[in-house]
Design a protein around this motif. Structure first.
Motif, PDB file in Angstrom:
ATOM      1  N   LEU A 415      44.716  -1.001  27.505  1.00 35.24           N
ATOM      2  CA  LEU A 415      43.613  -0.177  27.967  1.00 35.24           C
ATOM      3  C   LEU A 415      43.659   1.179  27.283  1.00 35.24           C
ATOM      4  O   LEU A 415      44.695   1.843  27.271  1.00 35.24           O
ATOM      5  N   VAL A 416      42.545   1.565  26.656  1.00 34.01           N
ATOM      6  CA  VAL A 416      42.440   2.899  26.081  1.00 34.01           C
ATOM      7  C   VAL A 416      42.094   3.868  27.209  1.00 34.01           C
ATOM      8  O   VAL A 416      41.031   3.766  27.822  1.00 34.01           O
ATOM      9  N   LYS A 417      43.017   4.767  27.506  1.00 29.00           N
ATOM     10  CA  LYS A 417      42.813   5.679  28.619  1.00 29.00           C
ATOM     11  C   LYS A 417      41.950   6.851  28.180  1.00 29.00           C
ATOM     12  O   LYS A 417      42.225   7.518  27.197  1.00 29.00           O
ATOM     13  N   THR A 418      40.885   7.057  28.928  1.00 24.59           N
ATOM     14  CA  THR A 418      39.955   8.139  28.614  1.00 24.59           C
ATOM     15  C   THR A 418      39.691   8.948  29.868  1.00 24.59           C
ATOM     16  O   THR A 418      39.760   8.421  30.984  1.00 24.59           O
ATOM     17  N   ASP A 419      39.393  10.229  29.658  1.00 33.51           N
ATOM     18  CA  ASP A 419      39.073  11.036  30.823  1.00 33.51           C
ATOM     19  C   ASP A 419      37.647  10.795  31.291  1.00 33.51           C
ATOM     20  O   ASP A 419      37.277  11.140  32.409  1.00 33.51           O
ATOM     21  N   VAL A 420      36.835  10.165  30.438  1.00 33.04           N
ATOM     22  CA  VAL A 420      35.490   9.729  30.814  1.00 33.04           C
ATOM     23  C   VAL A 420      35.314   8.309  30.276  1.00 33.04           C
ATOM     24  O   VAL A 420      35.785   7.996  29.189  1.00 33.04           O
ATOM     25  N   PRO A 421      34.667   7.440  31.032  1.00 29.29           N
ATOM     26  CA  PRO A 421      34.545   6.056  30.581  1.00 29.29           C
ATOM     27  C   PRO A 421      33.467   5.875  29.514  1.00 29.29           C
ATOM     28  O   PRO A 421      32.574   6.709  29.347  1.00 29.29           O
ATOM     29  N   ALA A 422      33.570   4.761  28.807  1.00 30.80           N
ATOM     30  CA  ALA A 422      32.492   4.360  27.912  1.00 30.80           C
ATOM     31  C   ALA A 422      31.256   4.043  28.749  1.00 30.80           C
ATOM     32  O   ALA A 422      31.342   3.885  29.969  1.00 30.80           O
ATOM     33  N   TYR A 423      30.125   3.958  28.091  1.00 29.37           N
ATOM     34  CA  TYR A 423      28.928   3.581  28.844  1.00 29.37           C
ATOM     35  C   TYR A 423      27.961   2.844  27.921  1.00 29.37           C
ATOM     36  O   TYR A 423      28.096   2.854  26.687  1.00 29.37           O
ATOM     37  N   GLN A 424      26.998   2.191  28.536  1.00 32.39           N
ATOM     38  CA  GLN A 424      26.006   1.424  27.792  1.00 32.39           C
ATOM     39  C   GLN A 424      24.635   2.037  27.979  1.00 32.39           C
ATOM     40  O   GLN A 424      24.281   2.486  29.064  1.00 32.39           O
ATOM     41  N   THR A 425      23.862   2.022  26.888  1.00 32.11           N
ATOM     42  CA  THR A 425      22.500   2.519  26.943  1.00 32.11           C
ATOM     43  C   THR A 425      21.693   1.842  25.853  1.00 32.11           C
ATOM     44  O   THR A 425      22.168   1.664  24.728  1.00 32.11           O
ATOM     45  N   ASN A 426      20.487   1.422  26.187  1.00 33.95           N
ATOM     46  CA  ASN A 426      19.592   0.781  25.227  1.00 33.95           C
ATOM     47  C   ASN A 426      20.274  -0.373  24.483  1.00 33.95           C
ATOM     48  O   ASN A 426      20.089  -0.562  23.280  1.00 33.95           O
ATOM     49  N   GLY A 427      21.107  -1.126  25.202  1.00 32.36           N
ATOM     50  CA  GLY A 427      21.757  -2.279  24.604  1.00 32.36           C
ATOM     51  C   GLY A 427      22.957  -1.973  23.740  1.00 32.36           C
ATOM     52  O   GLY A 427      23.559  -2.872  23.168  1.00 32.36           O
ATOM     53  N   ALA A 428      23.333  -0.696  23.630  1.00 33.60           N
ATOM     54  CA  ALA A 428      24.486  -0.315  22.815  1.00 33.60           C
ATOM     55  C   ALA A 428      25.593   0.211  23.713  1.00 33.60           C
ATOM     56  O   ALA A 428      25.338   0.772  24.785  1.00 33.60           O
ATOM     57  N   THR A 429      26.829   0.037  23.286  1.00 31.70           N
ATOM     58  CA  THR A 429      27.984   0.572  23.991  1.00 31.70           C
ATOM     59  C   THR A 429      28.520   1.764  23.217  1.00 31.70           C
ATOM     60  O   THR A 429      28.779   1.666  22.019  1.00 31.70           O
ATOM     61  N   LEU A 430      28.674   2.883  23.913  1.00 25.13           N
ATOM     62  CA  LEU A 430      29.146   4.105  23.271  1.00 25.13           C
ATOM     63  C   LEU A 430      30.524   4.468  23.824  1.00 25.13           C
ATOM     64  O   LEU A 430      30.744   4.426  25.047  1.00 25.13           O
ATOM     65  N   LEU A 431      31.434   4.836  22.933  1.00 27.62           N
ATOM     66  CA  LEU A 431      32.800   5.169  23.296  1.00 27.62           C
ATOM     67  C   LEU A 431      33.064   6.645  23.029  1.00 27.62           C
ATOM     68  O   LEU A 431      32.539   7.220  22.072  1.00 27.62           O
ATOM     69  N   PRO A 432      33.909   7.269  23.853  1.00 32.34           N
ATOM     70  CA  PRO A 432      34.232   8.683  23.624  1.00 32.34           C
ATOM     71  C   PRO A 432      35.027   8.837  22.331  1.00 32.34           C
ATOM     72  O   PRO A 432      36.049   8.174  22.118  1.00 32.34           O
ATOM     73  N   LEU A 433      34.553   9.704  21.461  1.00 29.08           N
ATOM     74  CA  LEU A 433      35.128   9.864  20.129  1.00 29.08           C
ATOM     75  C   LEU A 433      36.608  10.199  20.171  1.00 29.08           C
ATOM     76  O   LEU A 433      37.421   9.579  19.479  1.00 29.08           O
ATOM     77  N   ARG A 434      36.992  11.167  20.994  1.00 20.84           N
ATOM     78  CA  ARG A 434      38.367  11.653  20.938  1.00 20.84           C
ATOM     79  C   ARG A 434      39.365  10.589  21.385  1.00 20.84           C
ATOM     80  O   ARG A 434      40.332  10.289  20.683  1.00 20.84           O
ATOM     81  N   SER A 435      39.145   9.979  22.546  1.00 20.44           N
ATOM     82  CA  SER A 435      40.154   9.072  23.081  1.00 20.44           C
ATOM     83  C   SER A 435      40.315   7.828  22.211  1.00 20.44           C
ATOM     84  O   SER A 435      41.436   7.408  21.912  1.00 20.44           O
ATOM     85  N   VAL A 436      39.202   7.236  21.778  1.00 14.52           N
ATOM     86  CA  VAL A 436      39.310   6.033  20.960  1.00 14.52           C
ATOM     87  C   VAL A 436      39.809   6.386  19.560  1.00 14.52           C
ATOM     88  O   VAL A 436      40.643   5.678  18.991  1.00 14.52           O
ATOM     89  N   GLY A 437      39.324   7.483  19.019  1.00 11.80           N
ATOM     90  CA  GLY A 437      39.799   7.904  17.695  1.00 11.80           C
ATOM     91  C   GLY A 437      41.294   8.141  17.676  1.00 11.80           C
ATOM     92  O   GLY A 437      42.005   7.699  16.768  1.00 11.80           O
ATOM     93  N   GLU A 438      41.814   8.818  18.681  1.00 13.83           N
ATOM     94  CA  GLU A 438      43.253   9.085  18.727  1.00 13.83           C
ATOM     95  C   GLU A 438      44.052   7.802  18.945  1.00 13.83           C
ATOM     96  O   GLU A 438      45.137   7.637  18.388  1.00 13.83           O
ATOM     97  N   ALA A 439      43.492   6.866  19.723  1.00  8.42           N
ATOM     98  CA  ALA A 439      44.178   5.588  19.928  1.00  8.42           C
ATOM     99  C   ALA A 439      44.310   4.817  18.624  1.00  8.42           C
ATOM    100  O   ALA A 439      45.266   4.071  18.408  1.00  8.42           O
ATOM    101  N   LEU A 440      43.370   5.023  17.726  1.00  5.74           N
ATOM    102  CA  LEU A 440      43.405   4.359  16.428  1.00  5.74           C
ATOM    103  C   LEU A 440      44.201   5.140  15.386  1.00  5.74           C
ATOM    104  O   LEU A 440      44.315   4.709  14.246  1.00  5.74           O
ATOM    105  N   GLY A 441      44.737   6.284  15.766  1.00  9.40           N
ATOM    106  CA  GLY A 441      45.586   7.029  14.855  1.00  9.40           C
ATOM    107  C   GLY A 441      44.904   8.146  14.081  1.00  9.40           C
ATOM    108  O   GLY A 441      45.511   8.743  13.177  1.00  9.40           O
ATOM    109  N   TYR A 442      43.664   8.459  14.385  1.00 13.74           N
ATOM    110  CA  TYR A 442      42.957   9.537  13.701  1.00 13.74           C
ATOM    111  C   TYR A 442      43.344  10.898  14.284  1.00 13.74           C
ATOM    112  O   TYR A 442      43.672  11.016  15.470  1.00 13.74           O
ATOM    113  N   ASP A 443      43.249  11.923  13.458  1.00 10.64           N
ATOM    114  CA  ASP A 443      43.182  13.293  13.952  1.00 10.64           C
ATOM    115  C   ASP A 443      41.727  13.560  14.306  1.00 10.64           C
ATOM    116  O   ASP A 443      40.824  13.274  13.511  1.00 10.64           O
ATOM    117  N   VAL A 444      41.492  14.092  15.507  1.00 12.64           N
ATOM    118  CA  VAL A 444      40.126  14.247  15.998  1.00 12.64           C
ATOM    119  C   VAL A 444      39.851  15.708  16.322  1.00 12.64           C
ATOM    120  O   VAL A 444      40.674  16.383  16.960  1.00 12.64           O
TER     121      VAL A 444
END
Length: 527
Positions: A415-444
């Protein structure tokens, strides 16, 4: 004995799930792979890159050319090993001996086969092939190299059911019968044992009283393999059972009506024996075409309408509860499905071989020869030349995943822990940039004033702005414009980015698990 010929993207981060098999097990009778395979994956159950015969934990045990599998009601699996001339038992966590006695090695250091009845631990086999178990706890073995069908009783005694070690094609009772390299067996509810008598190109039957009869026609086709030298070969004909012809039938599967599916390996087809109708028909595979002086029809690879699909040395078969036929397409190094008159590829990179685990379409096999649908719905796969037993199962959800109505993000099973959850809108799923980016090893970094953010990894910088579908990628002083499938959004003072961006740039597989309300991200190949 004639031998069937053998042939022979990394993500931006290395986050790997290595949960034990027991934790990965799918829920009871989960066969969602028959219709929607996206959430499933291939993992190694047991076996190593090296060959051997070590028992012990599933993670450490070694195998040598595992050929066939038989699923038992308790969830364990029997494995026949052609290389070790043994039968082994595989549980969720361990491998142990079931039957067979090591008798030594030949001059090249390879295990020798032998022929001996007796207690299971003292019995000897020679390249044991297909195995099947009945409801009484008896196990039947196509003892290929011994040209016999063996039985290991519930009392632990190994006996010869039919054949006596000599090559031949005679009918008769028990040891008076003769076989030629039988590859598989199937046992029905009344004790009849069917045999794929491979090099006799025939389907045989051993009745409950031990009488062996030949059900299908013999072949009179001969192939000249060099000037002045010819060899008999199999042939192809549908029709009444007694007139039907096969070319090296290699595997059998009984359906709920007591009829037989047959892998007709040399004809590159799947056949069906309907005992009530008295007929043999072809249910998958295009019409066999024999080149001049060819022992076998030409193999190939194609999904689609069943009678236009193509196989390359199809072997092991298994039936799912809904009637889907699972096929180990050995020289295509793929697991195929026959369902509703169509053939599709369930797992494997067709025509490529290898050993890596991964999502179904990225994992590789090395000559898979058998499949077994387990009681919990997973599929066990005998990967013969990979010296492994692999398993197809649903991805592992993190324990304790909250059912709170929010959209979760799961990366390689965690589970990618985020201080705010992802959400869906207009058929798309949007993820918080910082939490997912850092989980993948990026500097954000994120600038709230300009509503823009940057991801940096390995000298590559991605510049992202809210409301703008374009993303600027800068590397080695050069810039390129990427186009998102939706514009980033600022919400709760965080920048949200469409999930497709993360999947594409990190070479991740992306799936939606509606039951868990989760975006599932996985590296396509597991290390």
């Amino acid at each position: 004995m004639r031998n069937w010929a053998k042939r022979g993207t990394a993500g931006l981060a290395a986050i790997v799930l290595a949960a034990p098999l027991a934790a990965q097990a799918a829920s009871a009778a989960d066969t969602g792979w028959t219709s929607a395979r996206g959430l499933y994956e291939i993992r190694t159950w047991t076996g190593q890159a090296k060959w051997g015969s070590d028992n012990g934990s599933a993670a450490e045990a070694t195998l040598f050319h595992p050929y066939s599998l038989a699923s038992l009601p308790d969830g364990s699996v029997l494995v026949s090993e052609r290389g070790n001339h043994l039968l082994r038992k595989l549980t969720a966590s361990a491998v142990s001996s079931f039957a067979g006695l090591p008798v030594g090695d030949d001059d090249s250091g390879l295990p020798l086969g032998a022929y001996h009845d007796g207690a299971a631990a003292e019995a000897a086999f020679n390249e044991p092939g297909g195995i099947a178990a009945d409801a009484k706890g008896n196990v039947y073995v196509a003892d290929t190299g011994n040209n016999a069908v063996r039985k290991i009783g519930a009392d632990g005694q190994a006996t010869t059911l039919a054949g006596n070690g000599e090559i031949g094609s005679a009918d008769g009772k028990g040891k008076d019968a003769r076989f030629n390299a039988p590859s598989d067996v199937a046992v029905d509810s009344v004790g009849n044992v069917y045999v794929a008598d491979t090099l006799n190109n025939a389907i045989r039957k051993i009745s409950a009283d031990g009488e062996v009869t030949t059900l299908t026609a013999s072949s009179d086709r001969a192939v000249q393999y060099q000037p002045g030298a010819a060899e008999s070969s199999g042939d192809y004909a549908d029709g009444p059972i007694a007139q039907a012809k096969f070319n090296e039938p290699s595997a059998l599967a009984l359906d709920g009506k007591g009829n037989l599916y047959v892998s007709d390996r040399g004809n590159q087809r799947i056949r069906y024996i309907d005992f009530a109708a008295g007929t043999v028909t072809t249910v998958a595979g295009s019409a066999p075409a024999y080149a001049d002086d060819a022992l076998y029809a030409e193999g190939g690879y194609a999904d689609g309408e069943a009678l236009s699909a193509r196989f390359d040395a199809p072997e092991g078969l298994a039936l799912a509860p809904d009637g889907t036929l699972v096929i180990a397409d050995s020289l295509n190094h793929a697991i195929r499905l026959l369902k509703d008159g169509r053939v599709t590829t369930l797992a494997g990179v067709a025509t490529e071989y290898g050993t890596n685990d991964g999502v179904t379409y990225a994992a590789h096999f090395n000559r898979p020869t058998d499949v077994a649908v387990l009681p919990d719905g997973r599929i066990a796969i005998a990967d013969e030349d990979g010296n492994k037993v692999r398993v197809l199962e649903k991805y592992a959800k993190p324990e304790g995943l909250a059912d709170d109505g929010t959209v979760h993000t799961i990366l390689d099973g965690k589970l990618v822990k985020t201080d705010v959850p992802a959400y869906q809108t207009n058929g798309a799923t949007l993820l918080p940039l910082r939490s997912v980016g850092e989980a993948l090893g990026y500097d954000v970094s994120y600038d709230e004033k300009t509503k823009s953010g940057k991801l940096t990894l390995g000298g590559v910088v991605y510049s992202i702005e809210a409301g703008r579908k374009g993303v600027t990628q800068t590397a080695n002083g050069r810039s390129a414009e990427l186009v998102l499938n939706g514009a980033p959004v600022v919400r709760d003072k965080r920048l949200f980015v469409p999930v497709r961006f993360f999947a594409d740039e990190a070479s991740l597989d992306i799936q939606w698990d509606a039951a868990a309300s989760a975006v599932v991200l996985r590296h396509k190949i597991f290390s």
